[in-house]
Write an enzyme that holds these catalytic residues in place. Sequence first.
Site, PDB file in Angstrom:
ATOM      1  N   LYS A  38      51.164  19.230  39.215  1.00 52.47           N
ATOM      2  CA  LYS A  38      51.452  19.801  37.897  1.00 52.47           C
ATOM      3  C   LYS A  38      50.766  21.159  37.736  1.00 52.47           C
ATOM      4  O   LYS A  38      51.354  22.131  37.283  1.00 52.47           O
ATOM      5  CB  LYS A  38      50.906  18.858  36.813  1.00 52.47           C
ATOM      6  CG  LYS A  38      51.972  18.270  35.938  1.00 52.47           C
ATOM      7  CD  LYS A  38      51.375  17.417  34.850  1.00 52.47           C
ATOM      8  CE  LYS A  38      52.423  16.419  34.392  1.00 52.47           C
ATOM      9  NZ  LYS A  38      51.947  15.518  33.360  1.00 52.47           N
ATOM     10  N   ALA A 255      70.486   4.591  12.124  1.00 47.12           N
ATOM     11  CA  ALA A 255      70.690   3.380  12.923  1.00 47.12           C
ATOM     12  C   ALA A 255      71.173   3.759  14.317  1.00 47.12           C
ATOM     13  O   ALA A 255      71.787   4.808  14.512  1.00 47.12           O
ATOM     14  CB  ALA A 255      71.724   2.490  12.239  1.00 47.12           C
ATOM     15  N   CYS A 263      55.821   6.565  23.044  1.00 47.88           N
ATOM     16  CA  CYS A 263      54.843   6.297  21.987  1.00 47.88           C
ATOM     17  C   CYS A 263      55.133   5.080  21.112  1.00 47.88           C
ATOM     18  O   CYS A 263      54.310   4.174  21.051  1.00 47.88           O
ATOM     19  CB  CYS A 263      54.668   7.544  21.152  1.00 47.88           C
ATOM     20  SG  CYS A 263      53.891   8.822  22.156  1.00 47.88           S
TER      21      CYS A 263
HETATM   22  P1  NAD Z   1      51.567  12.548  29.492  1.00 49.03           P
HETATM   23  O1  NAD Z   1      51.599  11.345  30.342  1.00 49.03           O
HETATM   24  O2  NAD Z   1      52.760  13.430  29.404  1.00 49.03           O
HETATM   25  O3  NAD Z   1      50.330  13.462  29.937  1.00 49.03           O
HETATM   26  C1  NAD Z   1      49.040  12.991  30.147  1.00 49.03           C
HETATM   27  C2  NAD Z   1      48.381  13.839  31.245  1.00 49.03           C
HETATM   28  O4  NAD Z   1      46.995  13.510  31.338  1.00 49.03           O
HETATM   29  C3  NAD Z   1      48.966  13.614  32.634  1.00 49.03           C
HETATM   30  O5  NAD Z   1      49.455  14.847  33.149  1.00 49.03           O
HETATM   31  C4  NAD Z   1      47.790  13.074  33.452  1.00 49.03           C
HETATM   32  O6  NAD Z   1      47.799  13.517  34.807  1.00 49.03           O
HETATM   33  C5  NAD Z   1      46.611  13.647  32.691  1.00 49.03           C
HETATM   34  N1  NAD Z   1      45.334  12.938  32.906  1.00 49.03           N
HETATM   35  C6  NAD Z   1      45.110  11.594  32.856  1.00 49.03           C
HETATM   36  N2  NAD Z   1      43.801  11.350  33.058  1.00 49.03           N
HETATM   37  C7  NAD Z   1      43.174  12.539  33.223  1.00 49.03           C
HETATM   38  C8  NAD Z   1      41.833  12.923  33.439  1.00 49.03           C
HETATM   39  N3  NAD Z   1      40.848  12.025  33.508  1.00 49.03           N
HETATM   40  N4  NAD Z   1      41.556  14.237  33.562  1.00 49.03           N
HETATM   41  C9  NAD Z   1      42.538  15.149  33.494  1.00 49.03           C
HETATM   42  N5  NAD Z   1      43.831  14.852  33.264  1.00 49.03           N
HETATM   43  C10 NAD Z   1      44.154  13.559  33.131  1.00 49.03           C
HETATM   44  O7  NAD Z   1      51.152  12.043  28.041  1.00 49.03           O
HETATM   45  P2  NAD Z   1      51.576  12.646  26.608  1.00 49.03           P
HETATM   46  O8  NAD Z   1      52.952  12.243  26.277  1.00 49.03           O
HETATM   47  O9  NAD Z   1      51.198  14.070  26.545  1.00 49.03           O
HETATM   48  O10 NAD Z   1      50.606  11.785  25.659  1.00 49.03           O
HETATM   49  C11 NAD Z   1      49.217  11.976  25.674  1.00 49.03           C
HETATM   50  C12 NAD Z   1      48.607  11.236  24.496  1.00 49.03           C
HETATM   51  O11 NAD Z   1      49.098  11.777  23.267  1.00 49.03           O
HETATM   52  C13 NAD Z   1      48.947   9.745  24.426  1.00 49.03           C
HETATM   53  O12 NAD Z   1      47.844   9.075  23.877  1.00 49.03           O
HETATM   54  C14 NAD Z   1      50.119   9.686  23.467  1.00 49.03           C
HETATM   55  O13 NAD Z   1      50.214   8.446  22.825  1.00 49.03           O
HETATM   56  C15 NAD Z   1      49.746  10.768  22.487  1.00 49.03           C
HETATM   57  N6  NAD Z   1      50.878  11.401  21.785  1.00 49.03           N
HETATM   58  C16 NAD Z   1      52.015  11.703  22.473  1.00 49.03           C
HETATM   59  C17 NAD Z   1      53.077  12.357  21.811  1.00 49.03           C
HETATM   60  C18 NAD Z   1      54.362  12.678  22.515  1.00 49.03           C
HETATM   61  O14 NAD Z   1      55.307  13.068  21.838  1.00 49.03           O
HETATM   62  N7  NAD Z   1      54.469  12.546  23.819  1.00 49.03           N
HETATM   63  C19 NAD Z   1      52.913  12.721  20.458  1.00 49.03           C
HETATM   64  C20 NAD Z   1      51.716  12.411  19.808  1.00 49.03           C
HETATM   65  C21 NAD Z   1      50.698  11.751  20.488  1.00 49.03           C
HETATM   66  C1  UGA Z   2      57.148   9.920  17.602  1.00 44.20           C
HETATM   67  C2  UGA Z   2      56.743  10.332  16.176  1.00 44.20           C
HETATM   68  O1  UGA Z   2      57.904  10.739  15.458  1.00 44.20           O
HETATM   69  C3  UGA Z   2      55.738  11.475  16.207  1.00 44.20           C
HETATM   70  O2  UGA Z   2      55.313  11.793  14.892  1.00 44.20           O
HETATM   71  C4  UGA Z   2      54.533  11.027  17.039  1.00 44.20           C
HETATM   72  O3  UGA Z   2      53.603  12.093  17.157  1.00 44.20           O
HETATM   73  C5  UGA Z   2      54.992  10.604  18.415  1.00 44.20           C
HETATM   74  O4  UGA Z   2      55.983   9.550  18.310  1.00 44.20           O
HETATM   75  C6  UGA Z   2      53.870  10.053  19.231  1.00 44.20           C
HETATM   76  O5  UGA Z   2      52.913   9.552  18.707  1.00 44.20           O
HETATM   77  O6  UGA Z   2      53.999  10.160  20.424  1.00 44.20           O
HETATM   78  P1  UGA Z   2      58.752  10.905  19.484  1.00 44.20           P
HETATM   79  O7  UGA Z   2      58.430   9.645  20.213  1.00 44.20           O
HETATM   80  O8  UGA Z   2      58.667  12.201  20.197  1.00 44.20           O
HETATM   81  O9  UGA Z   2      57.782  11.038  18.202  1.00 44.20           O
HETATM   82  O10 UGA Z   2      60.225  10.788  18.934  1.00 44.20           O
HETATM   83  P2  UGA Z   2      60.931  10.391  17.559  1.00 44.20           P
HETATM   84  O11 UGA Z   2      61.719  11.538  17.092  1.00 44.20           O
HETATM   85  O12 UGA Z   2      59.993   9.794  16.607  1.00 44.20           O
HETATM   86  O13 UGA Z   2      61.938   9.270  18.062  1.00 44.20           O
HETATM   87  C7  UGA Z   2      61.466   8.039  18.606  1.00 44.20           C
HETATM   88  C8  UGA Z   2      62.622   7.115  18.896  1.00 44.20           C
HETATM   89  O14 UGA Z   2      63.206   6.641  17.683  1.00 44.20           O
HETATM   90  C9  UGA Z   2      63.767   7.768  19.675  1.00 44.20           C
HETATM   91  O15 UGA Z   2      64.241   6.853  20.641  1.00 44.20           O
HETATM   92  C10 UGA Z   2      64.828   8.029  18.621  1.00 44.20           C
HETATM   93  O16 UGA Z   2      66.127   8.037  19.138  1.00 44.20           O
HETATM   94  C11 UGA Z   2      64.613   6.855  17.680  1.00 44.20           C
HETATM   95  N1  UGA Z   2      65.032   7.123  16.289  1.00 44.20           N
HETATM   96  C12 UGA Z   2      64.401   8.056  15.549  1.00 44.20           C
HETATM   97  C13 UGA Z   2      66.062   6.363  15.733  1.00 44.20           C
HETATM   98  O17 UGA Z   2      66.658   5.491  16.394  1.00 44.20           O
HETATM   99  N2  UGA Z   2      66.419   6.587  14.423  1.00 44.20           N
HETATM  100  C14 UGA Z   2      65.791   7.527  13.658  1.00 44.20           C
HETATM  101  O18 UGA Z   2      66.158   7.661  12.466  1.00 44.20           O
HETATM  102  C15 UGA Z   2      64.759   8.278  14.234  1.00 44.20           C
END
Ligand code: NAD
Ligand code: UGA
Length: 436
Positions: A38, A255, A263
């Site tokens: 990455k 729906a 998440c």
């Molecule tokens: P991701 O899997 O895309 O990325 C996580 C990264 O952390 C990976 O690239 C991994 O290699 C790296 N990593 C793991 N352990 C490590 C270490 N010890 N040192 C350095 N790098 C390390 O995950 P993400 O989707 O970005 O989610 C990260 C966190 O944020 C999760 O807790 C998730 O629930 C939360 N979150 C995600 C979203 C989202 O939309 N994806 C939104 C809000 C919150």
């Molecule tokens: C969700 C939350 O919306 C974010 O606020 C949060 O930060 C994030 O999770 C997280 O903690 O990771 P995300 O997973 O990126 O974000 O996507 P969403 O837009 O929330 O959609 C989640 C799922 O619900 C998708 O599969 C989507 O298709 C579905 N969805 C969403 C529905 O079926 N109906 C809706 O009305 C909305």
Amino acid sequence: MKRFKIGVVGAGYVGLTTAICFSELGHHVICYDKDTEKIKKLKEGKIPIYEPGLEDILKKTYQKNIFFTDKPEEIYANSEVIFICVGTPEMPDGSADLSYIEACSIELTSYLKEYKLIVEKSTVPVRTAEWIERTIKLYNPHADFDVASNPEFLKEGSGIKDFFQPDRIVLGVSSERAKKILLEIYNEKEFPYPKIITDVKTAELIKHASNSFLALKISYINMVANFCEKVGVDVDVVAEGMGLDRRIGREFLKAGIGWGGSCFPKDVKAFIKMAEENHEDFSILKEAYKINEKRIDHFIEKVKKTLWVIKGKRLAIWGLSFKPNTDDIRESPAIKIIPRLLNAGAYLKLYDPEAMENTKKIIPPNVNVNYADSIEESVKESHAILILTDWDEFKNANLPTLKKYMITPIIIDGRNIYDPKKVRELGFLYVPTGKP
Ligand code: NAD
Ligand code: UGA
């Protein structure tokens, strides 16, 4: 305005968005990931994920005030504020796997000679900050630091907008010093949005309570959608009527085939587990999870009812990502539906604007599965189109032309992207979700 030396741990969806957006604001940012592949890509100025707009910002800031590294000493020694954005995936028992959080907590201990603020952005169970603090002190009793919580609420696909224009900013702090730093970073000029300043565990809990509520809301409308199908009512109109009540709100009442992604599924499970550990029964969330799992069965039933025999049918699968504008297929409903169709003997042509490369890694092309280069290609010689993700490209498809390529003009729409009347006027047998 004060600019900080910010370290971001984890270059995933959250880490990269956070790092790149902070660099746009002029902070000096180092983003660290232990995944060397990455980092190699990022050092070439390429973004390893699909998140609209990130690459454009990076072009402006790369090597000016944002740097990438796979060496812990380069980030931890050179940052004043460290945002932890590593993954917190699901353990087999449903609880959150905190080993990545623990690993970076341990790794950074030897760099805490001068005060640093450690900020959790990853989604973590309530009281995780207390464990981070304890771990650091165990390894380095003289460490000078605070642990704060700044949960991330961004949605994949609109990460940049969600970063710069959030509905709210939650700051969980345990000292005035931590509060001052976070309020300088999230200052009123750059972030004129509601801010909730609270203790650390409340901030942690706000995140889980929010995600679970949103998942519950979608499951609720999906439950209503099933009922609508039985009684001949349009769920979208019901949702509109409900959503105009400001106490309910229109968002997250769409729906479909259920919520996926990295998440909601894991966070709902983790919240249920946390409750269990504290002798609380979150049965309402268990039901929401069950309703969501049953969406897949419900959709497969719909396909059977529409096509009669699935064996031997050629199906165009539109959409692989768990939602539009992302290449993320983690817990995507499409990825659960595809094997069910293959087991039933269908031939599939898969198409997605961004998620095909990721899907090929887990569903390689074979005699029953092909990947199409375009939606036109996907429907050629097909018996039906199955819509599994609501990408704009599908909404804007030229249906009259596509119909000519198909053996039978059938659309089974798991995301309700079309007006049933209009599609039926074009001569399609159109099967939506939660509608007559
Ligand atoms: P991701 O899997 O895309 O990325 C996580 C990264 O952390 C990976 O690239 C991994 O290699 C790296 N990593 C793991 N352990 C490590 C270490 N010890 N040192 C350095 N790098 C390390 O995950 P993400 O989707 O970005 O989610 C990260 C966190 O944020 C999760 O807790 C998730 O629930 C939360 N979150 C995600 C979203 C989202 O939309 N994806 C939104 C809000 C919150
Ligand atoms: C969700 C939350 O919306 C974010 O606020 C949060 O930060 C994030 O999770 C997280 O903690 O990771 P995300 O997973 O990126 O974000 O996507 P969403 O837009 O929330 O959609 C989640 C799922 O619900 C998708 O599969 C989507 O298709 C579905 N969805 C969403 C529905 O079926 N109906 C809706 O009305 C909305």
